[in-house]
Design a protein around this motif. Structure first.
Motif, PDB file in Angstrom:
ATOM      1  N   LEU A 607       0.846  -1.288  -0.086  1.00  0.00           N
ATOM      2  CA  LEU A 607      -0.116   0.030   0.022  1.00  0.00           C
ATOM      3  C   LEU A 607       0.593   1.180  -0.048  1.00  0.00           C
ATOM      4  CD1 LEU A 607      -2.768  -0.863   2.454  1.00  0.00           C
ATOM      5  CD2 LEU A 607      -2.817  -0.853  -0.064  1.00  0.00           C
ATOM      6  N   TYR A 608       2.419   1.217   0.254  1.00  0.00           N
ATOM      7  CA  TYR A 608       2.923   2.276   0.415  1.00  0.00           C
ATOM      8  C   TYR A 608       3.387   2.575  -1.215  1.00  0.00           C
ATOM      9  CZ  TYR A 608       4.261   1.639   5.059  1.00  0.00           C
ATOM     10  OH  TYR A 608       4.175   1.627   6.649  1.00  0.00           O
ATOM     11  N   GLU A 609       3.249   4.094  -1.313  1.00  0.00           N
ATOM     12  CA  GLU A 609       3.533   4.589  -2.767  1.00  0.00           C
ATOM     13  C   GLU A 609       4.858   4.488  -3.127  1.00  0.00           C
ATOM     14  OE1 GLU A 609       2.260   8.444  -3.814  1.00  0.00           O
ATOM     15  OE2 GLU A 609       0.773   8.774  -2.165  1.00  0.00           O
ATOM     16  N   THR A 610       5.151   4.412  -4.352  1.00  0.00           N
ATOM     17  CA  THR A 610       6.736   4.217  -4.865  1.00  0.00           C
ATOM     18  C   THR A 610       7.027   5.566  -5.394  1.00  0.00           C
ATOM     19  OG1 THR A 610       5.781   3.637  -6.990  1.00  0.00           O
ATOM     20  CG2 THR A 610       6.775   1.883  -5.514  1.00  0.00           C
ATOM     21  N   GLY A 611       8.064   6.158  -5.389  1.00  0.00           N
ATOM     22  CA  GLY A 611       8.427   7.569  -5.885  1.00  0.00           C
ATOM     23  C   GLY A 611       9.989   7.187  -6.525  1.00  0.00           C
TER      24      GLY A 611
END
Length: 888
Positions: A607-611
C-alpha cells in the motif's frame, strides 16, 4: 467516428474546387503527386483476440511465413486464419468499359503530412511516431481521452480533423482521442491508368480487448468518387480467403478441408472446417470459425451476393468476369471441402461524382456457430451505439525490475481514476496479477468463471487486490519470489470493475497482452546478483539529531523500477503537526522531494507509494512508553504512586485509528504533585473545571500542559480511590480550557492506584516517551549497486557449473549444451583457452548479472572437443583464472 449519423447516403461534394484533368478519361483529380514506386507500410493490430497485419494498399495479406500474424486467433495461439483479405470495386464507365479494382493489384497508398513530411505511414493510435503526436494537445481532456494530436480524415472537408467520440451522458459527440483501444487509419487510391475508376479511399480499423468485444475487428471503409463522372452501377465486395487449419507433419494442409457459408438476413459470411479439427493445429484443438459481417452499406442495400470458388480460378480473370461475380444477386453454396475464397458483395450503389459512401464490416471469430452469431450480434449492437459499451478501467502501466530469484513489479493508478464511458463514473474495484510460463499462451491454472462477466476463460492470479469503493487504498507493488534464474516470466496486470446491472453485465477486466506492446504486460528474466552486489535495504543508516537515542523505527527500501531512479542516495525525513507525523522521501542527489507528507507507517507494504521507482516502507516504533514509574519522592524512597490501569493512546482507548501526532507519544511527561496544583477539566466536555493536586509537564520540550480527568466519582475532585483517570492533553497550560485539543492533542490515558491517595507535594510520576519516529530521525540509504572492494574480494568465488561438464549426464535436460560462469562481476570479459593457450571463445558479459552462459561453441561456431580448458575473467575489479573440463 465523425459525429455524423452512420447511415450516410450522401456526404456531399468536396469543399475545395475539383481540378479537372482534361487528358484523363474520368476527369480525375490529382490530389498529390504519387510516388513511383509507392512505399509499403504496415501495422499490427494486436490489442484484441484477433491479431492481424494490415498494409496501406487495402490488404490484409498472409505473411505468417515471415513471422507476421495473419488473423491469429486466439491471441498468442500461433493459429493464423487469414490467407488473404482485400477489396474488389467495379463499375461500367460512361464509355462502356468494365473496370474492376483488385486492391492486391491496382491500389497504391496516398501520402499524408506527418510532422511536416509527406508520409505513407498508417496512423496507429498506439504508436505516437505515426501521427503528429503532441502531448500538450489536450482537446477532449476532462471529457474523454486527450487527443494528443490524433486526427482522422474527413471526406467532406478533405482534411484531417479531430476524432469525434460519442458520450452517452451528453447524447452528443465531442472531440477527443482515438475511439478504440487501438485504432488505425490510412488513405489509398486505385492506381492511375486505364484500369482506374478515380477512387480515393480511407480505411479505419477499431479494436478492443474487452471480453465481450475482443473477438471482433471493426473496419470502416469510406469510398470517394474523386472524378466528375457518375457510376450508377457501382459494385463492391470484401474478398476473404480464410484458411482453417495448418500444415501437419504428414504433409497435409488444413485449408483443404474448408467450407464456406452465408446468411443474407444477417449480412454474414464465414469459413469453417469440415469436421472442426485439424492435425496441423493439434488433435485437441477446435478449429473455430472466422468470417465477416456487414454493419453498414450504402443506402442500406446490404449483402446482395455471396460468391465462392478457388482462388486460382479468379487470379487471371478478366474485368468483365470479375464484375459479373460481384454485380450479381447469386448466393453460391460451398464447394466440397477445399481451399476456397468467398466474395461478400453489394451491388446497385449509385456512386455519383464527388460522392462518398461508407461500407462498415466486422471480422469475427467464434469457437462454434452459436458463438460466431452471438459475436456478430454484439458487433452490430456496438456499432449502432457508436462503439460505446461497458468497458473495464483503463489498463494500468506495469513495470518490472529483475533480481536474484525475484521480480519486482509495480504499477500506476491509471485504472483507479478512469471514468467508465457508459456509467459516467469510476467503477474500479481491483487488480489481478497473472504470470505466464509459456509467453502468454496461458496465464496460470484455469479458474472457474463466477463473476457473471463475459470471460470465457480466466486463470487463477498469483495475487489480487480489491477495494470496496473507488478511492480506497490499494496495492501498487508486488514482489514475485522463489523464481528460477534464467527463466522467462510474463506478467499481466488487469484492472477490473464492478460490472453494470443496467446492461446487464458482470465485472469486466483488461485483456491479456504482450510485452512491449501492451502497457499492462511485461516480460522478465530473474538473474543472479553480480560479485559485490548490495541492495538499497542493506545500506539503510538511521541517525537522529538533538536526541541521544533514535527511535525504534525502521525503513525498508526496495528499488522497483530502475528506469525511474534519478539519484544515488535518498533519505527519509520527518515533520509533524499536532494532528499527524509525516515522512518524506528526499533525493539527496538532486535535493528534490520525491514523496511528501506520507502518513502510512503500518500495514501492507504494497500500500506504500513508490517514488522514482523506489518503495520505502516506513515503520515506527511501538506506541508504548519506555517506562512508567515514580521518579520523585516527597519522602525519600517512599513510593506512593503506581500505575493501576493504562489505556494507552486516545486511539486505543476509544477503539479508533491512532489519533494525533507521534510527537505527543514520543514526549516524556511528569505528573508533579505540588502545593498549588493546577486547574484541570472534565474529559467529558473539555471545559468543566476541577482542582487538581498536581501539574503535568512535557519535559521533552519543557512546558506545562493541560490535564483532563475522567471523574468517575462525579464530585469534581480527582480521587484515585474512585478510579478517576488522568488524560494528558499536550497543549501548553495557560489556566484556560482548550476544547479544540480533542482529539489530536490527547496523548496517554491512565489511572494511578488507590495508594496514590497518599501523595504529597514533591512526588513525581514519570511516563517516558515511546520510541516512535519523529522530526529528529533521519534514515539514509543508497540505491542498489556494486561495492568495488567487495567485488574484488569475491573474484575468487567465480565458478564453472557443471565442472566437469559431462555430455551424457543430462545436465541441460536435453536442451542445447550450456555451461555457466557464476559469481561474475556485473561487467567483465571472459576468455576461454585450451591448455596450449589457443583462444577458443571470448564472452563479453554486460547484462549486470552474476552469470554468463556458454554454448560450448568456438568462436568459429564449431562444437569444441573434450578436454581441459582455462578461463580468464578480466574486469575493473581484478582478474581471475580457473579451469574446467569437458567430457564427451
Amino acid at each position: 467516428m465523425n459525429g455524423l449519423p452512420k447511415k450516410i447516403c450522401l456526404i456531399g461534394f468536396l469543399s475545395f474546387i475539383l481540378l479537372i484533368l482534361s487528358n484523363t478519361a474520368f476527369g480525375k483529380v490529382s490530389e498529390t503527386a504519387e510516388p513511383s514506386p509507392a512505399v509499403v507500410d504496415y501495422v499490427i493490430h494486436d490489442k484484441g483476440n484477433i491479431v492481424i497485419r494490415v498494409d496501406n494498399y487495402g490488404r490484409m495479406p498472409n505473411y505468417s511465413y515471415n513471422g507476421f500474424p495473419a488473423g491469429e486467433w486466439p491471441k498468442n495461439s500461433g493459429r493464423d486464419y487469414i490467407g488473404e483479405m482485400k477489396y474488389w470495386f467495379g463499375s461500367i464507365t460512361a464509355g462502356g468499359d468494365t473496370i474492376v479494382i483488385d486492391t492486391d493489384e491496382d491500389a497504391e497508398p496516398i501520402p499524408s503530412n506527418i510532422s511536416g513530411v509527406n508520409s505513407y505511414s498508417i496512423r496507429l493510435s498506439t504508436d505516437s511516431t505515426t501521427y503528429d503526436y503532441d502531448p500538450i494537445d489536450t482537446i477532449g481532456a476532462g471529457i474523454g481521452n486527450a487527443a494528443y494530436g490524433w486526427r482522422i480524415w474527413n471526406a467532406d472537408s478533405a482534411a484531417w480533423v479531430y476524432n469525434q467520440i460519442y458520450s452517452t451522458t451528453e447524447d452528443d459527440f465531442y472531440p477527443g482521442g482515438p475511439t478504440a483501444l487501438q485504432q488505425s487509419t490510412y488513405r489509398f487510391a486505385d492506381a492511375e491508368g486505364s484500369r482506374s475508376l478515380g477512387l480515393k479511399l480511407t480505411q479505419t480499423i477499431y479494436q478492443w480487448n474487452y471480453c465481450y468485444n475482443e473477438d471482433l475487428l471493426f473496419v470502416v471503409l469510406e469510398i470517394t468518387n474523386d472524378t466528375t463522372v457518375d457510376y450508377p452501377d457501382f459494385a463492391f465486395a470484401v474478398y476473404s480467403d480464410f484458411d482453417i487449419g495448418g500444415p501437419n507433419s504428414e504433409g497435409g494442409n488444413g485449408r483443404l478441408g474448408d467450407l464456406v457459408a452465408s446468411d443474407s438476413t444477417e449480412n454474414l459470411a464465414w469459413t469453417y472446417d469440415e469436421d472442426g479439427y485439424d492435425m496441423g493445429w493439434g488433435p485437441l484443438v477446435q478449429t473455430g470459425i472466422m468470417g465477416t459481417k456487414y454493419l453498414e452499406t450504402p443506402d442500406d442495400i446490404g449483402m446482395t451476393a455471396f460468391r465462392t470458388g478457388q482462388w486460382e480460378e479468379v487470379a487471371n480473370a478478366t474485368n468483365a468476369e470479375r464484375y459479373d461475380l460481384i454485380n450479381s444477386e447469386e448466393y453460391n453454396t460451398s464447394l466440397p471441402p477445399t481451399d476456397q475464397y468467398y466474395l461478400q458483395c453489394t451491388r446497385g450503389i449509385n456512386l455519383t461524382a464527388g460522392k462518398t459512401v461508407r461500407v462498415v464490416y466486422a471480422i469475427i471469430a467464434g469457437q462454434d456457430e452459436a458463438e460466431f452469431y452471438n459475436n456478430a450480434a454484439m458487433a452490430q449492437t456496438l456499432y449502432d451505439n457508436y462503439f460505446v459499451g461497458p468497458q473495464p478501467p483503463a489498463a494500468p502501466t506495469l513495470s518490472v525490475r529483475v533480481g536474484d530469484t525475484k521480480n519486482y513489479l509495480s504499477w500506476n493508478d491509471t485504472a483507479e481514476v478512469d471514468i467508465d464511458p457508459l456509467r459516467g463514473e469510476s467503477d474500479f474495484r481491483g487488480y489481478k496479477l497473472y504470470r505466464s510460463f509459456d509467453q502468454g499462451y496461458t496465464w496460470g491454472f484455469e479458474a472457474n468463471i463466477t463473476s457473471g462477466g463475459c470471460l470465457d476463460k480466466d486463470y487463477i492470479p498469483i495475487t489480487a487486490f480489491q477495494v470496496d469503493e473507488p478511492g480506497d487504498m490499494i496495492n501498487h507493488s508486488y514482489i514475485d519470489s522463489n523464481l528460477t534464474n534464467g527463466m522467462e516470466y510474463w506478467y499481466c496486470l488487469v484492472a477490473y470493475d464492478a460490472g453494470d446491472t443496467s446492461v446487464p453485465i458482470g465485472s469486466l477486466q483488461n485483456g491479456f497482452g504482450r510485452p512491449n506492446s501492451d502497457k499492462n504486460t511485461v516480460a522478465a528474466i530473474p538473474r543472479s546478483d553480480p560479485a559485490g552486489a548490495y541492495t538499497a535495504q542493506s545500506t539503510v543508516v538511521h541517525t537522529a539529531t538533538n536526541v541521544d537515542i533514535p527511535s525504534d523505527g525502521e525503513v525498508y527500501a526496495i528499488t522497483f523500477d530502475e528506469s525511474q531512479v534519478n539519484g544515488s542516495e535518498y533519505s527519509i525525513t520527518f515533520s509533524e503537526t499536532d494532528a499527524a507525523t509525516y515522512w518524506h522521501l528526499i533525493n539527496n542527489t538532486t535535493g528534490d522531494t520525491v514523496l511528501a507528507n506520507q502518513t502510512r507507517q503500518t500495514g501492507d507494504p504494497g500500500l506504500y507509494e513508490t517514488g522514482e521507482g523506489i518503495r520505502a516502507v516506513v515503520r515506527s516504533g511501538d506506541r508504548v512508553p519506555t517506562s512508567m514509574s515514580q521518579t520523585g519522592f516527597a519522602s525519600a524512597d517512599d513510593t506512593s504512586l503506581a500505575m493501576e490501569v493504562f489505556y494507552g493512546s486516545m486511539g486505543e482507548a476509544t477503539g479508533s485509528a491512532p489519533l494525533g501526532s507521534d510527537k505527543h507519544f514520543r514526549s516524556t511527561y511528569e505528573i508533579r504533585f505540588t502545593a498549588g496544583g493546577s486547574e484541570g477539566y472534565w474529559w467529558w466536555d473539555d471545559v468543566t473545571p476541577m482542582a487538581l493536586p498536581f501539574e503535568v509537564w512535557n519535559t521533552t520540550f519543557d512546558y506545562q500542559i493541560i490535564a483532563e480527568v475522567l471523574d468517575y466519582g462525579g464530585d469534581t475532585n480527582w480521587d484515585p480511590a474512585d478510579g478517576d483517570l488522568i488524560v494528558i492533553v499536550d497543549i501548553p497550560y495557560d489556566g484556560s480550557s482548550h476544547s479544540e485539543g480533542y482529539p489530536y492533542n490527547h496523548a496517554w490515558i491512565f489511572g494511578l492506584g488507590e495508594t496514590g491517595a497518599g501523595y504529597a507535594s514533591g512526588d513525581i510520576f514519570t511516563i517516558e516517551g515511546a520510541p516512535v519516529n519523529g522530526a529528529d530521525d533521519i534514515f539514509t540509504f543508497k540505491i542498489d549497486g556494486v561495492n568495488a572492494a567487495a567485488a574484488s574480494a569475491e573474484m575468487q568465488n567465480i565458478k564453472v557449473v557443471p565442472n566437469p561438464f559431462i555430455a551424457s549426464d543430462g545436465f541441460n535436460n536435453g536442451s542445447d549444451e550450456i555451461i555457466k560462469f557464476n559469481n561474475l562481476p556485473d561487467i567483465c570479459t571472459v576468455r576461454i583457452y585450451t591448455l596450449s593457450g589457443d583462444l577458443v571463445r571470448t564472452i563479453e558479459h554486460t547484462d549486470g548479472s552474476g552469470t554468463a552462459n556458454w554454448n560450448l561453441l568456438s568462436r568459429d561456431g564449431l562444437i569444441i572437443a573434450p578436454g581441459i580448458f582455462i578461463f580468464h575473467v578480466e574486469s575493473d575489479y581484478g582478474n581471475q583464472v580457473g579451469r574446467f573440463a569437458v567430457i564427451r
